[in-house]
Design a protein around this motif. Structure first.
Motif, mmCIF file in Angstrom:
data_model
loop_
_atom_site.group_PDB
_atom_site.id
_atom_site.type_symbol
_atom_site.label_atom_id
_atom_site.label_comp_id
_atom_site.label_asym_id
_atom_site.label_seq_id
_atom_site.Cartn_x
_atom_site.Cartn_y
_atom_site.Cartn_z
ATOM 1 N N ILE A 90 0.438 -1.366 0.120
ATOM 2 C CA ILE A 90 0.146 0.651 -0.155
ATOM 3 C C ILE A 90 0.264 1.774 -0.089
ATOM 4 N N MET A 91 2.532 0.707 0.781
ATOM 5 C CA MET A 91 2.673 1.995 0.374
ATOM 6 C C MET A 91 3.801 2.344 -0.469
ATOM 7 N N ASN A 92 3.380 2.188 -1.614
ATOM 8 C CA ASN A 92 3.005 2.081 -3.011
ATOM 9 C C ASN A 92 3.128 3.688 -3.724
ATOM 10 N N THR A 93 1.606 3.833 -3.312
ATOM 11 C CA THR A 93 1.106 5.022 -3.561
ATOM 12 C C THR A 93 1.726 6.535 -2.776
ATOM 13 N N LEU A 94 1.735 5.947 -1.202
ATOM 14 C CA LEU A 94 2.545 6.632 -0.851
ATOM 15 C C LEU A 94 4.252 7.142 -1.474
ATOM 16 N N LEU A 95 4.798 6.416 -1.779
ATOM 17 C CA LEU A 95 6.092 6.616 -2.010
ATOM 18 C C LEU A 95 6.235 7.125 -3.691
ATOM 19 N N LYS A 96 5.541 6.851 -4.665
ATOM 20 C CA LYS A 96 5.433 6.882 -5.727
ATOM 21 C C LYS A 96 5.271 8.498 -5.732
ATOM 22 N N LEU A 162 -3.146 3.317 9.799
ATOM 23 C CA LEU A 162 -2.996 4.557 8.570
ATOM 24 C C LEU A 162 -3.693 3.356 7.644
ATOM 25 N N MET A 163 -4.071 4.402 6.881
ATOM 26 C CA MET A 163 -6.167 4.385 6.063
ATOM 27 C C MET A 163 -4.908 4.414 4.646
ATOM 28 N N LEU A 164 -5.009 3.985 2.973
ATOM 29 C CA LEU A 164 -5.187 4.526 2.168
ATOM 30 C C LEU A 164 -6.174 4.990 1.888
ATOM 31 N N LEU A 165 -7.229 6.380 1.454
ATOM 32 C CA LEU A 165 -8.615 6.018 0.781
ATOM 33 C C LEU A 165 -8.865 7.003 0.046
ATOM 34 N N LEU A 166 -9.203 6.319 -1.061
ATOM 35 C CA LEU A 166 -9.649 6.878 -2.455
ATOM 36 C C LEU A 166 -10.759 7.638 -2.039
ATOM 37 N N ALA A 167 -10.956 9.042 -2.150
ATOM 38 C CA ALA A 167 -13.375 8.735 -2.190
ATOM 39 C C ALA A 167 -13.079 10.199 -3.065
ATOM 40 N N ARG A 168 -13.849 10.896 -3.282
ATOM 41 C CA ARG A 168 -14.647 11.499 -4.692
ATOM 42 C C ARG A 168 -14.060 13.063 -3.879
ATOM 43 N N LEU A 237 -3.606 2.992 -10.000
ATOM 44 C CA LEU A 237 -3.586 2.160 -11.237
ATOM 45 C C LEU A 237 -2.457 1.728 -10.724
ATOM 46 N N SER A 238 -0.577 1.875 -10.255
ATOM 47 C CA SER A 238 0.936 2.039 -10.346
ATOM 48 C C SER A 238 0.389 0.525 -9.205
ATOM 49 N N GLY A 239 -0.230 1.201 -8.044
ATOM 50 C CA GLY A 239 0.281 0.075 -7.090
ATOM 51 C C GLY A 239 -0.934 -0.736 -7.432
ATOM 52 N N MET A 240 -2.254 -1.061 -8.153
ATOM 53 C CA MET A 240 -3.052 -2.175 -8.063
ATOM 54 C C MET A 240 -1.467 -2.954 -9.084
ATOM 55 N N ASN A 241 -1.176 -2.507 -10.182
ATOM 56 C CA ASN A 241 -0.223 -3.550 -10.758
ATOM 57 C C ASN A 241 0.602 -4.413 -9.520
ATOM 58 N N ALA A 242 1.695 -3.163 -8.765
ATOM 59 C CA ALA A 242 2.144 -4.625 -7.659
ATOM 60 C C ALA A 242 1.229 -5.427 -6.920
ATOM 61 N N GLU A 243 0.384 -4.760 -5.933
ATOM 62 C CA GLU A 243 -0.581 -5.579 -5.951
ATOM 63 C C GLU A 243 -1.225 -7.030 -6.062
ATOM 64 N N PRO A 313 3.283 -3.240 -16.485
ATOM 65 C CA PRO A 313 2.515 -4.665 -16.763
ATOM 66 C C PRO A 313 1.222 -4.568 -16.480
ATOM 67 N N GLY A 314 0.663 -4.332 -16.798
ATOM 68 C CA GLY A 314 -1.137 -3.949 -17.080
ATOM 69 C C GLY A 314 -1.099 -5.595 -17.085
ATOM 70 N N ALA A 315 -0.848 -5.618 -18.868
ATOM 71 C CA ALA A 315 -1.684 -7.278 -18.703
ATOM 72 C C ALA A 315 -0.604 -7.995 -18.275
ATOM 73 N N GLU A 316 0.546 -8.047 -18.276
ATOM 74 C CA GLU A 316 1.416 -9.324 -17.274
ATOM 75 C C GLU A 316 0.711 -9.814 -15.687
ATOM 76 N N ALA A 317 0.706 -8.222 -14.955
ATOM 77 C CA ALA A 317 0.032 -8.636 -13.517
ATOM 78 C C ALA A 317 -1.224 -8.855 -13.793
ATOM 79 N N ASN A 318 -1.903 -8.821 -14.788
ATOM 80 C CA ASN A 318 -3.582 -9.167 -14.188
ATOM 81 C C ASN A 318 -3.365 -10.420 -14.936
ATOM 82 N N MET A 319 -3.045 -10.957 -15.776
ATOM 83 C CA MET A 319 -2.748 -12.607 -16.314
ATOM 84 C C MET A 319 -1.770 -13.425 -15.886
#
Lengths: 385, 364
Positions: A90-96, A162-168, A237-243, A313-319
């Motif tokens: 999760i810290m990836n988003t913070l780091l980036k 801590l929580m990483l929160l996505l909000a509108r 999005l980038s964090g999601m690939n790592a996840e 790595p969008g395709a590769e991470a998903n696959m």
């Protein structure tokens, strides 16, 4: 595949640590639905959860491929990394995308485990995989944002600081591009719980510590915004690939555990005066699962190397996530079948791992959405949803 | 209804199997694969001689007044023999449409000829992969049809066609003599199905139903044909099951019959399971024809029979190893037929969607 000595060393170290947490430990936790805090502490102290944090912030600065090996070994040893894997990615988003000040403030604590960043508030009751339709809002008010809404399937929220929160932050109808208007916040839950934030555990079929989180006029400092307001969707999005790659590695570990467990049992268990593993009806399914797992494993390492070399790595991470979760689920099913009645008995751990392994064709992204991604973005077929 | 066939029905099953065993020859069927425009005349002559063309035609029009159960049994025997004439099923579709539409003149004109085998029917619904397009490109106006229907089974030789077209008030089901239509034979992997592209350029036709009634009747016709085809698929699957079993018992490897290996014998046992499930669904569907349950039962039969035939065709070749892919062994006759029957009367997606619609009450 020959691995570097470094990677082999990581494997041995994780195996040694996991040996301290045998089946009885996990069965007890499963029975009482308790968080495996001792295990998470041990992983933290050994530095494994700080694998991806750069050395300058107190981590070990490893590549994703090495982090993947850590997660794989945890699962292959029969442990459950779901209790801790989020601390790693999760810290990836913070780091980036975080400011230098934010990184200095939080990353060293996350690296040494004194700060737990284990919760990621994305899914909502009315927006599952359709993230862009989420309804939780954060409205700027002076030096603060006021948050209202609800999240669901927020795992480990009770065991995280801590929580990483996505909000509108901008209403959907007022943004130029539909992917804009969402923002990412790093919320300090130690202050928030009881003053606008409520956490309710959700009981599931395995010991997974997942929750619902309610926001009722929760005030958070404006400084908790990460990056620019309105760009949050892009940041996650980038964090999601790592996840996805890390969870795929966990699935590979699960598959290896099931295959090993089934092979050992099939060699030793005798029916009709011979080992059951001598029956093609028993040994072929094990062999098939092994081949399926090895193929998925290659895709996981391929995805990790694309990520590590800076590519998308969008395709590769998903696959990798799809193939690995299908391989682990196939192996889980095979293992129960191989064990027969004993597959249902708690003392063999098979039924526990079976319940745990079922999650990953659903979370953190379902197979249908992966197929949609491949169809649309890789093969150029029309969007189906 | 009872799930047991009565004496008369059992006699139809036994007799049709006996006659086809004696008369259908693999060599002849293999030759038919290599030519466009020929069907197995021996089979068709047999069908006429045995009265199979008259089975489902009402008695007042020279038929035997029987129904889907009996026709299904004959189709099962034909499927086992990979019989090479595609007229029984569409002939039944045309027959049912003529009877259900209630047009006495047309019924009196065509049904006796269908019963006697002098007129062979084709059913031209599909356009592309859509078996029953919502707004067909083929048009009906002023008593005439205009447009094309690609790859219609039996159309190289059929005399009469039931056509799904767009009319002034929505879709129509129309009946047309094919003497006035252009037919372009299609060279296919299963040539005795006699596929042809039909082109209508002002071909005279008569409306049997239009609007919502046309859609209901078209679905009913399609479902009835699908049940006949499902029986044919079951016949083919069962034949393959027996071929595989016989080979596994006879063929030896590593000093024992290959059927002693679990990976072979379990596979054959699984084929057996698929065949019996499909057979049960076929019997049920045939038995509930004419009731509210029929479309769902037809979809069940169609889906399971397609899976059974596809799987048995694949696994039977696998169990035979190299000999399974030879021309002379002829397993490819079933493999080809499994695929052509899987597409005729609508593919799996069509039937799955229909099933979803019927079970949830919503269009998929």
């Amino acid at each position: 595949m020959t691995e570097s000595e470094d990677i082999a060393e990581i494997r041995r170290a994780v195996q040694a640590l996991c040996a301290e947490f045998p089946g009885e430990y996990w069965r007890e936790k499963d029975r009482t639905r308790d968080y495996p805090g001792e295990f998470v502490d041990a992983l933290t102290q050994a530095g494994f959860l700080a694998a991806l944090i750069p050395a300058e912030y107190g981590g070990s600065g490893l590549k994703l491929d090495a982090a993947a090996v850590i997660m794989e070994e945890i699962q292959a040893a029969g442990c459950n990394g779901a209790s801790a894997h989020a601390q790693m990615y999760i810290m990836n988003t913070l780091l980036k995308y975080g400011s230098e000040q934010q990184k200095r403030a939080y990353l060293p604590g996350i690296a040494d485990g004194s700060l737990r960043l284990q919760a990621f508030g994305v899914s909502e009751p009315t927006s599952g995989t359709d993230t862009l339709s989420l309804r939780t809002v954060a409205v700027r008010d002076g030096d603060e944002y006021v948050v209202n809404g609800q999240k669901i399937w927020t795992s480990r929220a009770e065991h995280s600081d801590l929580m990483l929160l996505l909000a509108r932050t901008t209403p959907r109808e007022q943004v130029a591009k539909k992917t804009e208007g969402l923002s990412i916040f790093l919320v300090d839950m130690r202050q928030a719980v009881g003053s606008g934030m409520t956490i309710k555990p959700i009981r599931t079929m395995m010991n997974h510590s997942t929750t619902e989180v309610f926001f009722d006029d929760l005030r958070i400092p404006a400084s908790s915004l990460i990056g620019e307001e309105g760009q949050g969707f892009r940041y996650i999005l980038s964090g999601m690939n790592a996840e996805r790659i890390l969870i795929a590695a966990e699935c590979i570990g699960d598959a290896k555990w099931f295959i090993q467990k089934a092979s050992d049992y099939a060699k030793e268990r005798k029916v009709f005066n011979r080992p059951i593993g001598q029956n093609q009806g028993v040994q072929f399914p094990i062999a098939r699962c092994y081949a399926q797992m090895r193929a998925a494993e290659l895709m996981v390492h391929h995805a990790a190397s694309v990520y590590d070399s800076g590519g998308n790595p969008g395709a590769e991470a998903n696959m990798a996530k799809m193939l690995a979760s299908e391989a682990s689920w196939a192996a889980a099913d095979m293992c129960v079948q191989t064990f027969g009645g004993f597959g249902f008995a708690e003392e063999y751990d098979v039924e526990r791992k079976f319940r745990e392994a079922r999650l990953y064709t659903v979370a953190p992204i379902s197979t249908n959405l992966i197929l949609s991604y491949l169809a649309e973005h890789v093969l150029g077929l029309p969007r189906s949803y | 209804m009872s799930i047991l066939y009565d004496e008369g029905q059992q006699a139809i099953a036994t007799e049709s199997r006996r006659v086809l065993d004696a008369r259908v020859a693999k060599d002849r069927l293999l030759k038919l694969l290599e030519q466009v425009g020929e069907h197995d005349a021996t089979f068709w002559d047999t069908a006429v001689e045995q009265g199979w063309t008259a089975l489902a035609v009402p008695e007042e029009h020279g038929g035997l007044g029987l129904g889907l159960v009996e026709l299904g049994l004959v189709a099962q025997a034909s499927g086992a023999a990979t019989a090479g004439a595609p007229f029984l099923t569409p002939g039944y579709g045309v027959t049912h449409a003529l009877v259900a539409a209630g047009n006495a003149d047309l019924a009196a004109k065509y049904l006796p000829q269908i019963a006697s085998g002098d007129v062979r029917g084709a059913v031209a619904f599909a356009e592309g992969t859509d078996i029953l397009p919502a707004t067909p490109a083929t048009k009906f106006a002023d008593g005439k049809l205009t447009g094309s229907k690609p790859a219609v089974p039996g159309a190289i030789k059929a005399e009469l066609a039931l056509v799904w077209a767009s009319g002034a008030n929505g879709p129509v089901l129309a009946i047309a003599e094919l003497a006035g239509a252009e037919r372009k034979p299609v060279s296919s992997f299963d040539n005795s199905r006699l596929y042809a592209d039909l082109t209508f350029a002002g071909t005279p036709a008569t409306i049997l139903a239009e609007g919502a009634a046309a859609l209901d009747l078209a679905r009913e016709v399609l479902a009835r044909m699908a049940v006949v085809t499902a029986h044919e698929q079951v016949g083919g699957s069962e034949a393959l099951l027996h071929i595989a079993r016989d080979y596994a018992v006879m063929r030896k490897a590593f000093g024992q019959p290959i059927g002693a290996f679990q990976s072979v014998k379990h596979r054959i046992a699984e084929m057996y399971g698929l065949v019996e499930i499909a057979r049960a669904n076929c019997i049920h569907a045939a038995a509930v024809a004419g009731t509210d349950e029929f479309l769902v039962a037809a979809a069940d039969a169609r889906l399971t029979a397609t899976e059974a035939y596809d799987t048995c065709a694949r696994d039977c070749v696998q169990i035979h190893g190299g000999i399974g892919v030879t021309w002379e062994q002829g397993l490819h006759l079933h493999m080809r037929r499994a695929r052509s029957l899987a597409i005729e009367q609508g593919n799996l997606l069509f039937w799955e969607d229909l099933l979803v619609e019927k079970l949830t009450g919503e269009a998929a």
